[in-house]
Write an enzyme that holds these catalytic residues in place. Structure first.
Site, PDB file in Angstrom:
ATOM      1  CB  THR A 160      19.596  37.376  33.027  1.00 10.95           C
ATOM      2  OG1 THR A 160      20.010  36.021  32.834  1.00 10.95           O
ATOM      3  CG2 THR A 160      19.095  37.924  31.707  1.00 10.95           C
ATOM      4  CD  GLN A 171       6.347  36.272  29.995  1.00  4.50           C
ATOM      5  OE1 GLN A 171       6.314  35.541  29.006  1.00  4.50           O
ATOM      6  NE2 GLN A 171       5.335  37.010  30.357  1.00  4.50           N
ATOM      7  N   PRO A 185      14.424  40.058  39.160  1.00 10.21           N
ATOM      8  CG  PRO A 185      13.088  40.500  41.016  1.00 10.21           C
ATOM      9  CD  PRO A 185      14.516  40.323  40.603  1.00 10.21           C
ATOM     10  CG  PHE A 225      10.143  25.695  33.162  1.00 12.79           C
ATOM     11  CD1 PHE A 225      10.667  25.776  31.886  1.00 12.79           C
ATOM     12  CD2 PHE A 225      11.033  25.705  34.235  1.00 12.79           C
ATOM     13  CE1 PHE A 225      12.039  25.867  31.667  1.00 12.79           C
ATOM     14  CE2 PHE A 225      12.395  25.794  34.034  1.00 12.79           C
ATOM     15  CZ  PHE A 225      12.906  25.879  32.744  1.00 12.79           C
ATOM     16  CE  LYS A 259      20.686  34.607  30.120  1.00  9.07           C
ATOM     17  NZ  LYS A 259      20.513  33.162  30.037  1.00  9.07           N
ATOM     18  N   GLY A 280       8.253  28.348  29.534  1.00  6.47           N
ATOM     19  CA  GLY A 280       8.272  28.858  30.906  1.00  6.47           C
ATOM     20  C   GLY A 280       9.705  29.065  31.331  1.00  6.47           C
ATOM     21  CB  CYS A 326      15.928  32.908  31.132  1.00  5.76           C
ATOM     22  SG  CYS A 326      17.198  32.754  32.409  1.00  5.76           S
ATOM     23  CD  GLU A 350      21.968  31.553  32.921  1.00  7.48           C
ATOM     24  OE1 GLU A 350      22.021  30.452  32.338  1.00  7.48           O
ATOM     25  OE2 GLU A 350      20.923  32.219  33.036  1.00  7.48           O
TER      26      GLU A 350
END
Length: 473
Positions: free
Chosen positions: A137, A284, A98, A344, A226, A279, A282, A167
């Protein structure tokens, strides 16, 4: 004379993290590679219990069929993380990263606490050599930190090779994306051992992915690719949304503009659909990560460029909310507003960074009475999102202002305005005449996804306002 490296054969895979990435990805591997044992582990016992039940913890079209076909054969879900690590030849690290909420880089940098904890545990419990694969990520050069930790804990006869395998899934089409990917990207260091590990992972994917779609790169290029891919996609959305504001002011139609631009083969039509904003977990996060990386590298102009994408995304949400208020005679106080859609995007139950959360927050600030319906998002998740301290730390007041409906029609009954925030197909075919008859007149529909038949609704009697278009007469 260089030492000959023995090819690595992967017989057992562990995936640490049973979320939106690890669960579907490794379920697909188990389905396509029945000769490989795949164990997906997570410390969250409730989540693992759901993976082992008839009601999976996440919704993706096609996922349930794959899980049920392989579960108990070569696909297993467990909370015994250490056992899975010990038995695996290859370990996917697919834990949450996060955005940091405090400390250095707060609001921009990724919090790598779980990545580091996971890496240390792999180093601690492993009894044989492992290929460790970044699936989460992560910021560029995260693998360097992982490598330092693993090498510091390596022992004779025990080595760790790091790979990056980001991914590129789109929620709602994740299973189709996994089964027929545009590309599989695998990054490694340039050593012979690392190249052998890279080849081992390529051989897993080659069970169903054509070899020419398996792209091998350096470790740092893979990590940055990515972030770059998501930033470029989000950039297209913010670009078309910026144009939608101009369309609304000039009388142009954003769908016509998008089509005209999208037919140019240099541009193409994808991600040119105007909406209330992007949304998901990833876009944002990855853009903010890129902003932080740019600032860390003393590239302030580059940071400002990428930051503007998120500024435009927030502006689109607030602009849409204000349009609703303005159209409803400059007040929605005590008025019933029906919100159709909370996820989203369609075909997923994921609500992370959903535009609906922000827009409902704006409606609440105007003291509206809000009724929400979404076909896939659990009620519990909606309440969690609306009472998150970063959104509104007033759980009692939220439940006074917001109600949840069991169907779209029931949500709309007696409303003064209907707001479409997720492009669920079922919203196109509702009994709009029945809904219109129940509503306070004039009855307004605000289409934030551009999916409704404006002419048909106008004929019924609705005042329809669609993103990227002026007001219907």
């Amino acid at each position: 004379m260089s030492k000959e490296i023995t090819p690595i054969v992967v017989k057992s895979i562990a995936c640490i993290g049973a979320g939106y990435v690890g669960g579907p990805t490794c379920s697909m591997i188990a389905w396509k590679c029945p000769h490989i044992k795949v164990t997906i582990v997570d410390m969250n016992a409730e989540r693992i219990a759901a993976w082992n039940s008839d009601k999976l913890p996440i919704y993706e079209p096609g996922l349930e069929e794959i899980v049920k076909a392989r579960r108990g054969k070569n696909l297993f879900f467990s909370t015994d993380v250490d056992k899975a690590i010990i038995e695996a030849d290859l370990i996917f690290v697919s834990v949450n990263t996060p955005t940091k909420k405090s400390g250095v880089g707060a609001g921009y940098a990724a919090d790598l606490f779980y990545i580091e904890a996971c890496t240390r545990n792999i180093a601690k419990v492993s009894t044989s050599s492992k290929i460790v694969v970044e699936k989460s990520t992560v910021p560029s050069r995260t693998a360097s930190s992982m490598r330092t930790i693993l090498e510091a804990n390596s022992r004779p006869g025990l080595r760790f090779d790091i790979l990056s395998n980001p991914e590129f899934l789109a929620e709602g089409t994740a299973i189709a994306d996994l089964e027929n990917p545009d590309r599989v990207l695998i990054g490694s260091l340039g050593t012979p051992e690392a190249k052998a590990a890279q080849a081992a992972l390529v051989s897993v994917y080659e069970n169903w992915v054509p070899k020419e779609r398996c792209i091998t790169t350096g470790l740092w290029s893979s990590e940055l690719s990515k972030l770059a891919a998501n930033a470029l996609l989000a950039q297209r959305i913010s670009s078309i949304n910026a144009l939608s504001a101009i369309c609304e002011a000039t009388g142009a139609d954003i769908d016509e503009v998008a089509h005209a631009c999208g037919t140019d083969t240099r541009i193409g039509p994808k991600f040119l659909k105007a909406s209330v904003g992007f949304g998901g977990s990833c876009f944002q996060k990855d853009i903010l990560n890129l902003v932080y990386l740019s600032e860390s590298l003393h590239l302030p102009e580059v940071a400002d460029y990428w930051r503007q994408i998120t500024i435009m995304n927030e502006y689109q949400k607030s602009r849409f909310s204000q349009r609703v208020v303005t159209s409803l005679f400059n007040t929605i106080t005590k008025k019933k507003i029906a919100v159709l859609g909370f996820a989203f995007k369609k075909d997923t139950g994921d609500t992370r960074e959903s535009p609906a959360i922000t827009i409902i927050k704006h409606f609440r600030a105007e003291d509206a009475k809000i009724t929400i319906y979404d076909p896939k998002v659990p009620e519990r998740q909606i309440w969690l999102d609306l009472t998150d301290p970063t959104v509104a730390n007033d759980a009692v007041r939220v439940k006074e202002q917001v109600t949840l409906a069991p169907s779209a029609v029931e949500a709309c009954m007696g409303a003064e305005g209907i707001v479409v925030l997720t492009e669920w197909d079922e919203f196109k075919t509702l009994d709009w005449a029945k809904i219109y008859d129940s509503m306070t007149k004039p009855a307004f529909v605000f289409d934030g996804r551009g999916i409704l038949d404006v002419a048909a609704l106008t004929k019924i009697g609705f005042k329809v306002e669609r993103i990227g278009r002026g007001v219907s007469e």
